[in-house]
Design a protein around this motif. Structure first.
Motif, mmCIF file in Angstrom:
data_model
loop_
_atom_site.group_PDB
_atom_site.id
_atom_site.type_symbol
_atom_site.label_atom_id
_atom_site.label_comp_id
_atom_site.label_asym_id
_atom_site.label_seq_id
_atom_site.Cartn_x
_atom_site.Cartn_y
_atom_site.Cartn_z
ATOM 1 N N LEU A 1 6.188 5.050 22.072
ATOM 2 C CA LEU A 1 7.416 4.338 21.345
ATOM 3 C C LEU A 1 8.800 4.592 21.385
ATOM 4 O O LEU A 1 9.511 3.647 21.662
ATOM 5 N N GLY A 2 8.596 6.032 21.991
ATOM 6 C CA GLY A 2 10.150 6.668 21.761
ATOM 7 C C GLY A 2 10.866 6.948 20.283
ATOM 8 O O GLY A 2 9.828 6.801 19.837
ATOM 9 N N GLU A 3 11.490 7.989 20.239
ATOM 10 C CA GLU A 3 12.426 8.464 19.289
ATOM 11 C C GLU A 3 12.532 7.730 18.014
ATOM 12 O O GLU A 3 12.424 8.287 16.981
ATOM 13 N N ASP A 4 13.081 6.255 18.051
ATOM 14 C CA ASP A 4 13.752 5.912 17.312
ATOM 15 C C ASP A 4 12.968 4.576 16.583
ATOM 16 O O ASP A 4 13.351 3.593 16.040
ATOM 17 N N TYR A 5 11.577 4.764 16.543
ATOM 18 C CA TYR A 5 10.819 3.526 16.690
ATOM 19 C C TYR A 5 10.817 2.944 14.844
ATOM 20 O O TYR A 5 11.194 3.734 14.462
ATOM 21 N N MET A 6 9.893 2.076 14.757
ATOM 22 C CA MET A 6 9.814 1.697 13.265
ATOM 23 C C MET A 6 8.705 1.084 13.070
ATOM 24 O O MET A 6 7.693 0.750 13.281
ATOM 25 N N MET A 7 8.336 1.105 11.668
ATOM 26 C CA MET A 7 7.373 1.189 11.261
ATOM 27 C C MET A 7 7.750 -0.385 10.159
ATOM 28 O O MET A 7 8.175 -0.049 9.865
ATOM 29 N N HIS A 8 6.435 -1.350 10.665
ATOM 30 C CA HIS A 8 6.668 -1.899 10.555
ATOM 31 C C HIS A 8 5.885 -2.205 8.418
ATOM 32 O O HIS A 8 5.001 -1.383 8.415
ATOM 33 N N PRO A 9 6.529 -3.586 8.254
ATOM 34 C CA PRO A 9 6.559 -3.943 6.718
ATOM 35 C C PRO A 9 4.754 -4.247 6.729
ATOM 36 O O PRO A 9 4.378 -4.149 5.522
ATOM 37 N N HIS A 10 4.295 -4.611 7.218
ATOM 38 C CA HIS A 10 2.635 -5.555 7.367
ATOM 39 C C HIS A 10 2.112 -3.688 7.060
ATOM 40 O O HIS A 10 1.976 -3.116 8.238
ATOM 41 N N ARG A 11 0.688 -3.611 5.802
ATOM 42 C CA ARG A 11 0.289 -2.657 6.289
ATOM 43 C C ARG A 11 -0.887 -3.013 5.426
ATOM 44 O O ARG A 11 -1.070 -3.609 4.127
ATOM 45 N N VAL A 12 -1.857 -2.821 6.065
ATOM 46 C CA VAL A 12 -3.487 -3.179 5.280
ATOM 47 C C VAL A 12 -4.375 -1.642 4.889
ATOM 48 O O VAL A 12 -4.696 -1.013 5.497
ATOM 49 N N LEU A 13 -5.208 -2.076 3.265
ATOM 50 C CA LEU A 13 -6.039 -1.120 3.476
ATOM 51 C C LEU A 13 -7.918 -1.557 3.919
ATOM 52 O O LEU A 13 -7.531 -2.749 2.720
ATOM 53 N N LEU B 1 1.109 -1.356 0.073
ATOM 54 C CA LEU B 1 0.011 0.151 0.213
ATOM 55 C C LEU B 1 0.374 1.128 -0.184
ATOM 56 O O LEU B 1 0.321 2.225 -0.677
ATOM 57 N N LEU B 2 1.666 1.154 0.985
ATOM 58 C CA LEU B 2 2.601 2.713 1.010
ATOM 59 C C LEU B 2 3.680 3.182 -0.650
ATOM 60 O O LEU B 2 3.417 4.506 -0.471
ATOM 61 N N PRO B 3 4.365 2.572 -1.022
ATOM 62 C CA PRO B 3 4.363 2.348 -2.033
ATOM 63 C C PRO B 3 3.466 2.981 -3.592
ATOM 64 O O PRO B 3 3.785 3.547 -4.440
ATOM 65 N N VAL B 4 1.909 2.576 -3.395
ATOM 66 C CA VAL B 4 1.275 2.708 -4.204
ATOM 67 C C VAL B 4 1.012 4.166 -3.452
ATOM 68 O O VAL B 4 0.713 4.493 -4.850
ATOM 69 N N VAL B 5 0.949 4.909 -2.888
ATOM 70 C CA VAL B 5 0.301 5.323 -2.194
ATOM 71 C C VAL B 5 1.432 6.302 -1.278
ATOM 72 O O VAL B 5 0.650 6.269 0.123
ATOM 73 N N LYS C 1 -18.981 4.067 1.285
ATOM 74 C CA LYS C 1 -18.212 3.702 1.263
ATOM 75 C C LYS C 1 -17.345 4.030 2.832
ATOM 76 O O LYS C 1 -17.376 5.667 2.817
ATOM 77 N N ARG C 2 -16.541 3.051 3.382
ATOM 78 C CA ARG C 2 -15.419 3.535 4.506
ATOM 79 C C ARG C 2 -14.640 2.590 4.613
ATOM 80 O O ARG C 2 -14.324 1.757 4.559
ATOM 81 N N PHE C 3 -12.989 3.327 4.705
ATOM 82 C CA PHE C 3 -12.079 3.045 4.183
ATOM 83 C C PHE C 3 -11.716 3.333 5.717
ATOM 84 O O PHE C 3 -11.765 4.173 6.692
ATOM 85 N N MET C 4 -10.165 1.943 5.905
ATOM 86 C CA MET C 4 -9.653 2.434 7.143
ATOM 87 C C MET C 4 -8.552 1.820 6.894
ATOM 88 O O MET C 4 -8.023 1.141 6.578
ATOM 89 N N VAL C 5 -6.879 2.736 6.984
ATOM 90 C CA VAL C 5 -5.572 1.680 6.602
ATOM 91 C C VAL C 5 -5.338 2.065 7.967
ATOM 92 O O VAL C 5 -5.159 2.315 8.809
ATOM 93 N N LYS C 6 -4.401 0.542 7.670
ATOM 94 C CA LYS C 6 -4.092 -0.238 9.302
ATOM 95 C C LYS C 6 -2.443 -0.074 9.288
ATOM 96 O O LYS C 6 -1.473 -0.621 7.759
#
Length: 553
Positions: free
Chosen positions: A113-125, A89-93, A222-227
Motif C-alpha cells: 500500500l505504500g508508506e502513507d496507507y490509512m487504517m479504515h474506521p471499520h473494524r470488527v471482532l 473495537l480499537l478504542p476499547v482494546v 472459541k475461535r476469534f478473528m479480528v478484521k
C-alpha cells in the motif's frame, strides 16, 4: 402514605469503595507509541499475494500478548456476542494497535500500500463459537453499498488477526485463491477452497475482494478473528517492497485459474511502471491457443481455456490478429476467461485499445442498481460483465486508451460513464482534461457515476477545482457518494485545504464513514484551522478503554 423500605428501588451502581481505590493505581498499560522499522516483503511474497490474493504473516509479538488478547475478547463480548463493540473495537482494546505496528505486519502493508496507507474506521471482532456452522462463500460489499466498481489494483486490503492457533477443525477462514479479481461465483468453487492456518497470533493479509467464508467449528473451543482494513492513499510511484528485479515471474504457488495477464499488469502497476511491451513468445502458436480458448464444446474445461487466453496474452503484439476473437470472449460464461481476454487485448498494445473501447460502448445502458448485484454471493454477476471487463482492460492498456475513455465519459450512457470515470481514476495521469471529466462526473444525475467520479478524483493530485467538487459532494443526498467524497479528500492531503469547512460539517454527518474519513482528511490537511477543528472534535469523541460494565468511572 409511606412506602415500605423493602419496595424502595436499589440504585443500580451502588457499591462499597475500597479506601485505597483511585489512590494507589500504579499498574501501567503497554505503551502504544511504537515506531518500528518495517520488514518489507520479498518479490516472491508480493507475486504470491497478487496471484493468490492472500498472504500468511506471523507478527514478532510474544505468545503471552496473544493469550492476553484472547482472554480480553472472551471477557469483552460475552457468551452470545451480545457486547461486540463493532467499529469501537480499537478504542476499547487499544493494545491491538501493537499488532499493526509490528514490523512484519507494518512491512507487509507498506510493501503493498505504500508508506502513507490509512487504517479504515471499520473494524470488527468475529466470533466463531463451538459448533458454529460454516458461511456460504461470498466476497464483502462495502458495508452494504454496491455501486462502486471494484478495483483489481490492490488499493484496499484486510488484515485478519487470530489470537489462538488456527487449523481446519477450529473453523478458520476459508479463501478461494486468486478469486479477488472475479465477481462471479465459480461453478467449482468448493473444489478451489483453501483455509488459513498458523499458530496463535498469526495474521493473514487479503485483497479486499477475495471470496472467503467462515468455516465450521468442530471443536469445543472459541475461535476469534479480528478484521481491520487498510487503504493505499496515492497511486504507486515506485517499488515499496524488498525487490531484486522488475520482471514478472509466476510465483511458486499458483491458484487454480491462471490469470497471468492480470497478475503481470498489476505487478507493473504496483511498481509504478507502465505495462511493458512483451517479447513475442515464439514457443506459442496463436492458432492453437485461440482454438483452445474458443472451445466451448466441453472438450476443454474452463481452467484450460483461461490458460489458453493467458498464452495468447504472452504473444504481445503478435496476438493482434486475434483481437476480434478476444472481444468475443469478454462476456464468456466463465469470468476468468473473459478477464484474461480483456488483459490480453491490453498486452497487444495500441491495436487492442480500439476493440476494448468499442466493447465498452456497445454494453451501454442504465446502471444496474439492484441490491444483490456484484457482491455477496455473485448474484447477477453477468450483468454489465462486458463493460466491466473492458474497463479493466482499458486501465491495463494505460495512456493509449485515454482518448477513447474520455469520449465514453462525455458521450456514453450511464453505464459507460460509470466505467469510463472509474478507468480515468485508475489511469496514471493528472491531465487537465481528465480532472475536468471527473469534476463534471461529480454532478452527474446518476449516483453510480457520481460515486466513481469522486473516487477517481481522490486518486489524482489535488487541484482547487477537485477540492471544490469533492466539498460539494460531501452534501450529496446519497450516502455512498458522501463517504467516498470524504475519503477522496483524505487522499488529496494538503491539497484538500479548500474543503476544510465542508469537512468540519462532515463531522456531524449521519453516516459513520463520512465522519470517519473526515477526521483523517483534516489530519492530513494539517493547517492550523483543520487541526483546531479536529482536536476539538476528538476531545469530545474520546473513548476511555478503562470504562466498561463494572467500572463506570
Amino acid at each position: 402514605m409511606e412506602i415500605a423500605a423493602a419496595n424502595a428501588p436499589v440504585w443500580k451502581y451502588q457499591r462499597q469503595f475500597d479506601h485505597a481505590q483511585g489512590v494507589t493505581t500504579l499498574e501501567q498499560r503497554p505503551s502504544l507509541l511504537r515506531d518500528t522499522a518495517p520488514k518489507l516483503l520479498s518479490d516472491e511474497q508480493v507475486r504470491s499475494f497478487l496471484a493468490n490474493g492472500h498472504l500468511a504473516l506471523q507478527p514478532e509479538l510474544p505468545a503471552q500478548f496473544h493469550r492476553e488478547m484472547f482472554d480480553r475478547f472472551v471477557e469483552l463480548i460475552g457468551d452470545d456476542n451480545d457486547h461486540n463493540p463493532g467499529n469501537n473495537l480499537l478504542p476499547v482494546v487499544p493494545e491491538l494497535q501493537l499488532v499493526f505496528d509490528d514490523p512484519v505486519i507494518k512491512g507487509a502493508l507498506t510493501s503493498v500500500l505504500g508508506e502513507d496507507y490509512m487504517m479504515h474506521p471499520h473494524r470488527v471482532l468475529h466470533d466463531n463459537p463451538p459448533g458454529s456452522d460454516q458461511q456460504v462463500w461470498h466476497h464483502d460489499s462495502y458495508w452494504g453499498y454496491k455501486r462502486k466498481v471494484h478495483n483489481h489494483h490492490p488499493w484496499w486490503v484486510m488484515i485478519m488477526y487470530y489470537p489462538q492457533d488456527i487449523y481446519e477443525r477450529i473453523g478458520p477462514t476459508g479463501v478461494i485463491p486468486g478469486s479477488q479479481y472475479i465477481a462471479q461465483k465459480l461453478a467449482d468453487i468448493d473444489q478451489l477452497g483453501s483455509h488459513t492456518r498458523g499458530k496463535g497470533g498469526g495474521c493473514v493479509m487479503i485483497h479486499y475482494d477475495i471470496w472467503h467464508r467462515k468455516m465450521k467449528n468442530f471443536t469445543d473451543l472459541k475461535r476469534f478473528m479480528v478484521k481491520f482494513e487498510f487503504m493505499r492513499m496515492r497511486r504507486p510511484e515506485g517499488v515499496t517492497w524488498d525487490s531484486a528485479g522488475a520482471r514478472w515471474r509466476n510465483p511458486s504457488e499458483l491458484p487454480a485459474y491462471r490469470m497471468e495477464p492480470v497478475w503481470r499488469s498489476t505487478w507493473h502497476w504496483l511498481g509504478g511502471r507502465p505495462l511493458p511491451a512483451l517479447t513475442p513468445d515464439s514457443g506459442v502458436s496463436l492458432e492453437d491457443a485461440l482454438e483452445a480458448a474458443l472451445d466451448r464444446t466441453g472438450g476443454v474445461d474452463h481452467h484450460a481455456r483461461a490458460e489458453a487466453v493467458a498464452a495468447i496474452a504472452r504473444l504481445g503484439s503478435r496476438a493482434a490478429p486475434a483481437a476480434a476473437s478476444l472481444v468475443e470472449l469478454l462476456g464468456d460464461e466463465n469470468e476468468a476467461v473473459g478477464l484474461n481476454a480483456a488483459y490480453a487485448l491490453a498486452h497487444v498494445g495500441e491495436a487492442g485499445v480500439a476493440p476494448l473501447v468499442a466493447a465498452l460502448r456497445a454494453d451501454d445502458g442504465e446502471n444496474v442498481d439492484d441490491a444483490r448485484c456484484f457482491i455477496d454471493e455473485g448474484q447477477k454477476s453477468e450483468l454489465e460483465m462486458v463493460a466491466r471487463n473492458a474497463a479493466h482492460g482499458l486501465v491495463a492498456a494505460g495512456l493509449p486508451a485515454l482518448p477513447g475513455i474520455l469520449e465514453g465519459a462525455r458521450e456514453g450512457g450511464p453505464r459507460v460513464r460509470k466505467y469510463a470515470l472509474f478507468a480515468l481514476g485508475e489511469l496514471d495521469t493528472d491531465a487537465p482534461e481528465v480532472i475536468d471529466a471527473l469534476v463534471d462526473g461529480c454532478r452527474d444525475e446518476d449516483p453510480a457515476v457520481r460515486l466513481n467520479a469522486v473516487e477517481g478524483l481522490g486518486l489524482k493530485k489535488g487541484t482547487p477545482a477537485a477540492a471544490e467538487a469533492l466539498a460539494g459532494a460531501l452534501f450529496d443526498k446519497d450516502d455512498e457518494v458522501r463517504f467516498n467524497a470524504s475519503f477522496a479528500l483524505a487522499r488529496l492531503g494538503p491539497a484538500a485545504a479548500p474543503a476544510t469547512g465542508a469537512l468540519v460539517e462532515a463531522l456531524r454527518d449521519g453516516n459513520r464513514y463520512t465522519m470517519g474519513y473526515a477526521v483523517e482528511a483534516l489530519e492530513r490537511i494539517g493547517t492550523r484551522e483543520a487541526d483546531r477543528a479536529l482536536i476539538r472534535f476528538l476531545k469530545i469523541a474520546r473513548w476511555c478503554p478503562l470504562t466498561m460494565d463494572g467500572s463506570l468511572f
